[in-house]
Design a protein around this motif. Structure first.
Motif: not given
Length: 67
Positions: A32-36, A44-48
């Motif tokens: 949840s935190e990473v998505k937020d 950045p998208k790649e890290e996400y």
């Protein structure tokens, strides 16, 4: 992002520390935190995507141990 420690490091960069004592709850809260962070444009998208993959793998391992 090869493992869970790197995901924890990512969250720590933003002052986010997660420990509830319940492994499953910790992993879900990390997701949840990473998505937020991603939705806020801080990651950045790649890290996400890498972090999300690691967390999903960890949840799968946890569920297979529980069964």
């Amino acid at each position: 992002m090869a493992n869970l420690l790197k995901v924890v490091g990512l969250l720590k960069r933003f002052g986010i520390y997660i420990y509830t004592g319940d492994r499953k709850a910790d992993l879900e809260m990390m997701q949840s935190e990473v998505k937020d962070l991603y939705d806020s444009g801080l990651v950045p998208k790649e890290e996400y995507l890498e972090a999300t993959l690691v967390l999903r793998e960890e949840l799968t391992k946890w569920k297979s141990k529980d069964s």
